[in-house]
Design a protein around this motif. Structure first.
Motif, PDB file in Angstrom:
ATOM      1  N   ALA A   1       0.871  -1.181   0.000  1.00 33.88           N
ATOM      2  CA  ALA A   1       0.000   0.000   0.000  1.00 33.88           C
ATOM      3  C   ALA A   1       0.905   1.228   0.000  1.00 33.88           C
ATOM      4  N   PHE A   2       0.594   2.185  -0.836  1.00 36.26           N
ATOM      5  CA  PHE A   2       1.462   3.358  -0.944  1.00 36.26           C
ATOM      6  C   PHE A   2       0.830   4.558  -0.239  1.00 36.26           C
ATOM      7  N   SER A   3       1.477   5.011   0.829  1.00 32.46           N
ATOM      8  CA  SER A   3       1.072   6.284   1.421  1.00 32.46           C
ATOM      9  C   SER A   3       1.953   7.374   0.808  1.00 32.46           C
ATOM     10  N   TYR A   4       1.652   8.613   1.121  1.00 31.06           N
ATOM     11  CA  TYR A   4       2.386   9.699   0.456  1.00 31.06           C
ATOM     12  C   TYR A   4       2.203  10.983   1.248  1.00 31.06           C
ATOM     13  N   GLY A   5       2.997  11.976   0.887  1.00 31.79           N
ATOM     14  CA  GLY A   5       2.872  13.239   1.601  1.00 31.79           C
ATOM     15  C   GLY A   5       3.700  14.348   0.968  1.00 31.79           C
ATOM     16  N   THR A   6       3.355  15.546   1.366  1.00 31.92           N
ATOM     17  CA  THR A   6       4.127  16.728   0.957  1.00 31.92           C
ATOM     18  C   THR A   6       4.782  17.296   2.200  1.00 31.92           C
ATOM     19  N   THR A   7       6.061  17.561   2.117  1.00 29.58           N
ATOM     20  CA  THR A   7       6.770  18.193   3.235  1.00 29.58           C
ATOM     21  C   THR A   7       7.098  19.621   2.832  1.00 29.58           C
TER      22      THR A   7
ATOM     23  N   LEU B   1       6.206  21.415   8.044  1.00 27.72           N
ATOM     24  CA  LEU B   1       4.871  20.810   7.995  1.00 27.72           C
ATOM     25  C   LEU B   1       4.796  19.679   6.988  1.00 27.72           C
ATOM     26  N   ILE B   2       3.926  18.733   7.321  1.00 28.78           N
ATOM     27  CA  ILE B   2       3.748  17.559   6.462  1.00 28.78           C
ATOM     28  C   ILE B   2       2.254  17.369   6.221  1.00 28.78           C
ATOM     29  N   ALA B   3       1.860  17.410   4.949  1.00 28.64           N
ATOM     30  CA  ALA B   3       0.493  17.015   4.585  1.00 28.64           C
ATOM     31  C   ALA B   3       0.604  15.553   4.188  1.00 28.64           C
ATOM     32  N   HIS B   4      -0.226  14.705   4.774  1.00 26.61           N
ATOM     33  CA  HIS B   4       0.061  13.276   4.689  1.00 26.61           C
ATOM     34  C   HIS B   4      -1.207  12.439   4.565  1.00 26.61           C
TER      35      HIS B   4
ATOM     36  N   THR C   1       1.108  18.871  11.176  1.00 21.36           N
ATOM     37  CA  THR C   1       0.682  17.849  10.213  1.00 21.36           C
ATOM     38  C   THR C   1      -0.743  18.112   9.765  1.00 21.36           C
ATOM     39  N   VAL C   2      -0.998  17.757   8.534  1.00 17.02           N
ATOM     40  CA  VAL C   2      -2.324  17.892   7.931  1.00 17.02           C
ATOM     41  C   VAL C   2      -2.641  16.507   7.368  1.00 17.02           C
ATOM     42  N   HIS C   3      -3.835  15.975   7.671  1.00 17.25           N
ATOM     43  CA  HIS C   3      -4.142  14.611   7.211  1.00 17.25           C
ATOM     44  C   HIS C   3      -5.191  14.563   6.116  1.00 17.25           C
ATOM     45  N   LEU C   4      -4.924  13.744   5.135  1.00 18.34           N
ATOM     46  CA  LEU C   4      -5.916  13.382   4.126  1.00 18.34           C
ATOM     47  C   LEU C   4      -6.165  11.884   4.291  1.00 18.34           C
ATOM     48  N   THR C   5      -7.295  11.411   3.801  1.00 14.70           N
ATOM     49  CA  THR C   5      -7.544   9.964   3.911  1.00 14.70           C
ATOM     50  C   THR C   5      -8.010   9.392   2.579  1.00 14.70           C
ATOM     51  N   THR C   6      -7.125   8.625   1.966  1.00 13.85           N
ATOM     52  CA  THR C   6      -7.509   7.847   0.787  1.00 13.85           C
ATOM     53  C   THR C   6      -7.253   6.392   1.173  1.00 13.85           C
ATOM     54  N   THR C   7      -8.304   5.641   1.379  1.00 14.27           N
ATOM     55  CA  THR C   7      -8.133   4.309   1.970  1.00 14.27           C
ATOM     56  C   THR C   7      -7.465   3.331   1.002  1.00 14.27           C
ATOM     57  N   ALA C   8      -6.774   2.351   1.568  1.00 13.02           N
ATOM     58  CA  ALA C   8      -6.213   1.250   0.775  1.00 13.02           C
ATOM     59  C   ALA C   8      -7.313   0.207   0.698  1.00 13.02           C
ATOM     60  N   ASP C   9      -7.970   0.118  -0.439  1.00 13.83           N
ATOM     61  CA  ASP C   9      -9.167  -0.724  -0.484  1.00 13.83           C
ATOM     62  C   ASP C   9      -8.875  -2.211  -0.510  1.00 13.83           C
TER      63      ASP C   9
ATOM     64  N   GLY D   1       0.521   1.975   5.789  1.00 11.06           N
ATOM     65  CA  GLY D   1       1.578   2.234   6.761  1.00 11.06           C
ATOM     66  C   GLY D   1       2.208   3.601   6.537  1.00 11.06           C
ATOM     67  N   MET D   2       2.971   4.034   7.553  1.00 11.38           N
ATOM     68  CA  MET D   2       3.586   5.362   7.426  1.00 11.38           C
ATOM     69  C   MET D   2       4.802   5.536   8.335  1.00 11.38           C
TER      70      MET D   2
END
Ligand code: MCN
Length: 791
Positions: free
Chosen positions: A639-645, A664-667, A727-735, A743-744
């Motif tokens: 599963a690929f998580s991701y983020g902008t630092t 800051l990390i948007a993740h 930190t700023v969170h987004l949620t795109t689920t691993a279906d 993971g992160m």
């Protein structure tokens, strides 16, 4: 920022970590706290030379020393057993392999390589005995750096090889030559990443007891992977795994180093067999700097072809992995990962990257949090920044042009596919947060005072949930990639989760407790999570590494707990004379829905009594008298998580000092189990990224002597070097993962250095510099500034 879509209840709650009270009040038990009757302590004699032939080893005087129980030499170890070959070999079939042993017997190939070991009444005697061992060395010319190892006529570390290259492999996609021929613009860069390592507070250690009568091996290891260590010990020592029990007491930090399998545990086992006593071996800090896995060091050449609007059409590059004198259990793995992940989050149709593994007279190269990903990241982010400068575009506009669009997922890559993501939204979430935090204003005001502030961004992806068996088998690992979890409700209504994962500070016990508690409808306090014992915990699952705990462990546990909940409802339905469909569970009580307070209900204890003790004879017909479920999760993919630092940093042009002012990390890691832990994980990883970008480097002298062997020389950041983190969170689920978790645990380490270097470039934009050497220490930055100013 997009809205968070978290399920209600404990999953997604900021609960405090269950692990912490013990750790914070000194009640933790580390491997060095293990004391067994008759236990000996061992010490290892290590090579003072970077490259030398071992002519002779005389241990007779050491054996005479009172208090010495056993001595073993490299030659004796080589007769007894060899270490496992590195993984990843199947993906690179023509790699040159070497025989690997727990101690050197013919040649030493790095300072610190073990040549003999002593087990004695205590460590003092053992160290004294080391002083009595006489080793005659014939010193050989060494190849300590990448250039030295690659030079014509370089000293050969392995004389049966034609050169010092252990492997070379190109991973192609599309038609790179045509892309470069048709490009409007081509930019290239060579980046040097310094040698670094994870520095857990607790160094590595083992206590091993080999029972001569039962031929059973009991080992207490400070490892991330008890099941894997058991299997490897069995393979190396020729023991069936059912005769090996590995326990991990508390682990005082792992950071990847404790994922790898080391020779010391094998040495302890052999000394235990020889002496007939348990043997403890604890690495001291000096040994940790030479015997722990080193990582990161690479030279990366990267080049992109692009259209004038910033669209990247091709990428090519070479990753030179500066391996050590002996391959580690993960071998070329981290360098290979840097190669296959070099395009990162960008949709580049034509890619050709080559990995070259080069052995040098340095300590072995192994795992460190992030594996190849910080290196892949620095390559794609530095080149995007350079392309933007070349085209006169904002770097984030070049990123936007090339980020993989949401409708392109699942997005194929050479070995795995990226499962899901909303990359551009994530970048924009970070940009908005930067505006909200007023960085541009701070930068402008500082400029008026003659201070140089810079704002830098990076985008990272993180491969997590390593590794479904399909991926691991493809990569050449000899073991399964799934995870197994078991959950039991006992006769008093308490819940016990057993896991093969290792708790090493990342909060996995709390996260698993949250999953079980929410699914079963019980209070968090009623859940106990047990990790770190191969005999009582699930037999399979290879432990903690590759940010797999939350996704694979959490997913397996979610499924097991869901089935257990169904059984609880069936038993409760019998007790309440109701249908399971009409029941609800809340706070550990099962009641008939809609009957309100005071309505009919039973507790988990009642269900436990009915099941195990059959007190009222009401266990439904056909149900087994247990409340226990287990599940194995082996999804088809990672599963690929991701983020902008984003980083705001100040550069002192007089001294070359960089101060990170804000971070800051948007993740996005799919469904977040515990946002407080996830934030902490991001902060901790970011601290390691700051260290790696600015301070931390394992330095060798020209003769291959390590010069950084204390924390006075190897500088890790302290609280005073660290900024506030947002930190700023987004949620795109691993279906494809139950619960949608990704993971992160390595995220913070991946994009940090790239964002910091971008911020430094921005602070010095009038000089038109681009940082290409890490860590960018004050002297290095100062000479870069001076060179740019001199024109
Ligand atoms: N988590 C969550 N929700 C998610 C993902 C994660 O709540 N969707 C939380 C969980 O508490 C989980 C933690 O974050 O335990 C890390 O998640 P995960 O990505 O699943 O990683 P692992 O649990 O497998 O931990 C391993 C990872 C790695 S590979 C290294 S190296 C590492 C790390 O995490 N070493 C660490 N974090 C560390 N943290 C500490 N304090 N010490 C180390 O040695």
């Amino acid at each position: 920022m997009t809205e968070q879509h978290l399920p209600p209840g404990l999953i997604g709650a900021r609960v405090r970590r269950k692990e912490d009270p013990r750790l914070l009040t000194g009640r933790a038990q580390f491997v060095d706290d293990v004391a067994l009757p008759g236990m000996l302590e061992a010490a290892i004699l290590r090579s003072p030379h970077a490259h030398a032939r071992i002519v002779s080893v005389d241990v007779s005087a050491a054996l005479e020393l009172p208090g010495v129980f056993a001595v073993i030499t490299g030659a004796e170890v080589a007769q007894a057993c060899a270490l496992p070959q590195p993984v990843i070999w199947r993906l690179i079939p023509d790699q040159r392999m070497t025989d690997l042993y727990a101690l050197a017997h013919d040649k030493v190939r790095y300072v610190g390589q073990g040549v003999a070991a002593v087990a004695a009444a205590d460590r003092y005697v053992a160290e004294d005995a080391l002083g009595l061992i006489e080793v005659e060395y014939e010193q050989l010319p060494a190849a300590c750096t990448l250039d030295e190892a690659l030079a014509d006529g370089a000293p050969l570390l392995y004389e049966n090889w034609p050169d010092n290259v252990s492997c070379r492999q190109t991973v192609p996609k599309g038609d790179v030559a045509t892309a470069f021929a048709a490009a409007d613009v081509i930019v290239s860069e060579t980046i040097t990443y310094g040698r670094q390592m994870g520095t857990p507070l607790e160094t590595r250690g083992a206590v091993v007891s080999w029972d001569p009568f039962t031929d059973r091996l009991e080992a207490w290891l400070s490892t991330q992977s008890p099941n894997l260590a058991r299997d490897l010990l069995g393979e190396v020592l020729g023991l069936p795994v059912e005769r090996i029990r590995v326990r991990t007491p508390d682990v005082g930090g792992g950071f990847g180093n404790k994922f790898d399998f080391y020779g010391e545990e094998v040495v302890a086992a052999l000394l235990s067999k020889r002496s007939g006593r348990p043997v403890k071996i604890i690495e001291d800090r000096l040994e940790s700097f030479v015997a722990n896995a080193h990582s990161r060091e690479q030279r990366i050449e990267v080049e992109v072809a692009a259209k004038s609007d910033g669209t990247i059409t091709g990428m090519r590059g070479t990753v030179y992995g500066v391996l050590g004198g002996q391959l580690s259990t993960v071998g070329i793995g981290p360098c290979w990962a840097a190669t296959v992940l070099m395009p990162g989050p960008y949709d580049i149709p034509n890619v050709e990257v080559t990995v070259v593994g080069v052995v040098t007279n340095r300590s072995p190269y192994g795992s460190y949090r992030g594996w190849g990903q910080p290196k892949a990241n620095i390559a794609h982010e530095r080149i995007v920044e350079k392309l933007a400068r070349e085209l006169g575009m904002a770097a984030n506009d070049v990123r936007r042009k090339n980020l993989i669009a949401p409708d392109k997922f699942p997005y194929p890559s050479p070995v795995f596919y990226y499962d899901s993501g909303r990359y551009e939204e994530c970048l924009e979430a970070a940009e908005r947060a930067v505006v909200d935090r007023g960085w541009a204003k701070r930068q402008a005001e500082a400029a008026k005072e003659g201070r140089s502030l810079g704002i830098g961004y990076s985008f990272h992806i993180e491969i997590s949930a390593i590794g479904p068996s399909r991926i691991l088998n493809q990569a050449g690992l000899q073991h399964s990639g799934f995870d197994e979890e078991s959950v039991r409700i006992d006769s008093t209504g308490g819940v016990i989760v057993r896991s093969g994962l290792s708790a090493m500070g990342q909060g996995i016990q709390t996260a698993l407790a949250q999953v079980a508690a929410q699914t079963l409808g019980v209070p968090l306090d009623s859940v106990t999570v047990l990790t770190g014992d191969t005999e009582t915990n699930p037999y399979t699952g290879y432990g903690t590494g590759g940010s797999r705990g939350a996704a694979l462990g959490g997913g397996a546990l979610l499924r097991a707990s869901t089935r257990l909940r169904e059984k609880v409802l069936r038993v409760a339905a019998e007790l309440l004379e109701a249908s399971p469909d009409d029941l609800v569970i809340s706070d550990g009580r099962i009641s008939v829905a809609g009957t309100g307070v005071g309505g009919r209900s039973v507790s988990m204890r009642d269900v436990g009594d009915a099941t195990y003790r059959r007190l009222d004879g009401k266990l439904p017909l056909g149900e087994t008298p247990t409340l226990e479920e287990r599940d194995v999760l082996d999804p088809d993919n990672t599963a690929f998580s991701y983020g902008t630092t984003a980083v705001l940093a100040e550069v002192d042009r007089e001294t070359g000092r960089v101060q990170v002012l804000d971070y800051l990390i948007a993740h996005d890691c799919g469904t977040v189990i515990n946002p407080m832990i996830v934030d902490g994980q991001l902060h901790g990883g970011a601290a390691q990224a700051i260290g790696g970008a600015l301070f931390e480097e394992i330095v060798y002298g020209p003769d291959g002597q390590p010069l950084t062997t204390t924390f006075m020389d190897y500088l890790i950041p302290t609280a005073s070097e660290l900024p506030a983190f947002e930190t700023v969170h987004l949620t795109t689920t691993a279906d494809h993962i139950p619960g949608g978790f990704k993971g992160m645990g390595e995220a913070g380490t991946i994009g940090g250095a790239s964002a910091i270097t971008a911020a430094i470039d921005d602070a010095l934009r009038d000089l038109g510099v681009g940082v290409v050497q890490l860590p960018i220490t004050p002297p290095r930055l100062l000479s870069m500034i001076e060179a740019a100013e001199a024109g």
